[in-house]
Write a protein that holds these residues in place. Structure first.
Motif, short mmCIF file in Angstrom:
data_model
loop_
_atom_site.label_atom_id
_atom_site.label_comp_id
_atom_site.label_asym_id
_atom_site.label_seq_id
_atom_site.Cartn_x
_atom_site.Cartn_y
_atom_site.Cartn_z
N SER A 104 1.09 3.87 -2.99
CA SER A 104 0.95 5.40 -2.86
C SER A 104 2.24 6.29 -3.26
CB SER A 104 0.67 5.60 -1.57
OG SER A 104 -0.47 4.85 -0.83
N CYS B 227 2.56 5.87 -7.37
CA CYS B 227 1.29 6.55 -8.27
C CYS B 227 0.99 7.90 -7.85
CB CYS B 227 0.23 5.49 -8.23
SG CYS B 227 0.91 3.72 -8.77
N ARG B 228 1.44 8.95 -7.87
CA ARG B 228 1.39 10.27 -7.43
C ARG B 228 0.78 11.20 -8.93
NH1 ARG B 228 3.69 11.50 -2.74
NH2 ARG B 228 4.88 9.94 -1.62
N LYS C 271 0.83 -1.32 0.00
CA LYS C 271 0.12 -0.01 -0.10
C LYS C 271 1.01 1.44 -0.02
CE LYS C 271 -3.62 2.29 2.72
NZ LYS C 271 -4.38 2.04 3.90
N GLU C 272 1.90 1.29 0.89
CA GLU C 272 2.77 2.42 1.04
C GLU C 272 3.63 2.72 -0.39
OE1 GLU C 272 5.09 2.27 4.38
OE2 GLU C 272 3.36 2.17 5.88
N VAL D 16 -6.18 2.14 -2.36
CA VAL D 16 -5.65 3.24 -3.03
C VAL D 16 -5.37 2.87 -4.49
CG1 VAL D 16 -4.14 3.48 -0.98
CG2 VAL D 16 -3.27 2.00 -2.65
#
Length: 371
Positions: free
Chosen positions: A194, A197-198, A190-191, A224
């Protein structure tokens, strides 16, 4: 010339030296080195590897591990590198042409009570800008203060220690992720997602993840992935009835989260989903029947066919018994007649003769295909 397999425990150093004379013709080489003398001998290939594109080095038989391996830093065609063995000293930098690699598999293990310094792989990733497939099988020493290396090429990740994900970010639209150690992997993923994919052009649309456990963290990870259209998940460790009940409850929750609600329309998770593949392994010994394929999967499919048509749903279950009602069987069959969806649901269970081979693949009226 084909792949060279040099096992010096059997062939001896003289034969190794003889084969090294042919190294200008090597295109693919697999080196099984049994002692420091052999490690030192292969340094003679330096500057002679103009054609070599695939290299595998194994030092499993070395009692203390090599200090370093030299001679391969000048191999202009090398794109695939595989390292294997135990007790390698990771801090000793063996020299390879990192900048041109597209595939790197590091299967080495550390000496006892040792882990890899975090900077080891960040240094490699910084140099290997053409890397597409990264497979790491060793434990790492976490370093929360180490900034992530942004790598735009890697699309296929395989690892046994999820802390590798904290070392870098990888802006990409599609990933394959293979997991050996499931501890905390969903939170790490998950981190990682994140951080990777900005921007609109970096949103993840395709994810193929193998050997994952369905739990609360898995659902949180999906939260996310708002742009995801293709999800392929191979679940693991359905080895007893306790796991089966727990995991099925999580899959029921998943089906509800990705179901379209007539009032809110937009699903809670992955609203753009067009293709779903689920494989459930290691459930052949469970005494309880798998029920996820009944109302949960049918309910999800009904909602998405009605509002946002799915293109493909495939569920493969390795189980002795799968329960699906006559009503839901009829629904699945109806999808084929209306040509609204490619849907395949099938089960496979193991033989009772102890061979571990599939007894049969049961294609029933559950299976519908529209092309």
């Amino acid at each position: 010339m084909g792949r060279k397999t040099l096992n010096d425990a059997a062939l001896g150093l003289p034969l190794l030296e003889l084969l090294i004379q042919e190294s200008p013709h090597w295109r693919s080489a697999s080196l099984h080195l049994a002692g420091q003398e052999q490690v030192d001998a292969v340094e003679a290939v330096r500057g002679r590897l103009q054609l070599l594109s695939y290299l595998q080095i194994s030092c499993r038989q070395l009692s203390d591990g090599p200090e370093s391996i030299r001679g391969f830093e000048d191999a202009p065609a090398l794109t695939h590198l595989l390292l294997d063995g135990s007790k390698w000293k990771f801090e000793e930098r063996s020299q390879f042409p990192w900048s041109q690699l597209s595939f790197f598999h590091d299967g080495r293990t550390c000496v006892e009570d040792e882990s890899i310094n975090s900077t080891y792989y960040t240094d490699i990733l910084s140099q290997s800008r053409g890397l597409e497939h990264l497979k790491i099988m060793a434990a790492h020493e976490p370093n929360v203060f180490l900034p992530r290396v942004v790598h735009r090429g890697v699309k296929r990740l395989e690892f046994c220690d999820s802390s590798i994900l904290s070392y870098f970010a990888c802006p990409s639209n599609d990933w394959f992720v293979g997991v050996e150690d499931t501890h905390d992997v969903c939170n790490q993923l998950k981190e990682f997602i994140s951080a990777s994919c900005r921007g609109p052009s970096q949103l993840l649309t395709y994810l193929d993840i193998v050997n994952i456990i369905p739990n609360h963290d898995f659902l949180s990870m999906l939260g996310v992935m708002s742009a995801l259209t293709d999800l392929h998940v191979d679940f693991c460790n359905w080895q007893d009835d306790i796991n089966l009940i727990h995991y099925e409850n999580m899959l029921i929750r998943l089906s509800r989260c990705i179901m379209e609600n007539p009032r809110t329309i937009t699903p809670e998770l992955i609203p753009r989903l067009e293709a779903l593949h689920i494989a459930i392994y290691d459930s052949s010994n469970c005494p309880e029947a798998v029920t996820f394929l009944d109302d949960p999967l049918a309910g999800f499919s009904r909602s998405r066919v009605r509002m946002t048509p799915l293109k493909s749903v495939e569920v493969c279950v390795y189980a002795k018994q799968v329960n699906v009602s006559a009503q839901n069987r009829a629904f699945y069959s109806g999808l084929r007649e209306r040509e609204m969806c490619h849907l395949r649901v099938y089960s496979c269970y193991n033989r009772d003769d102890g061979s571990g081979l599939p007894n049969q693949v049961d294609y029933t009226s559950l299976e519908t295909e529209c092309e």
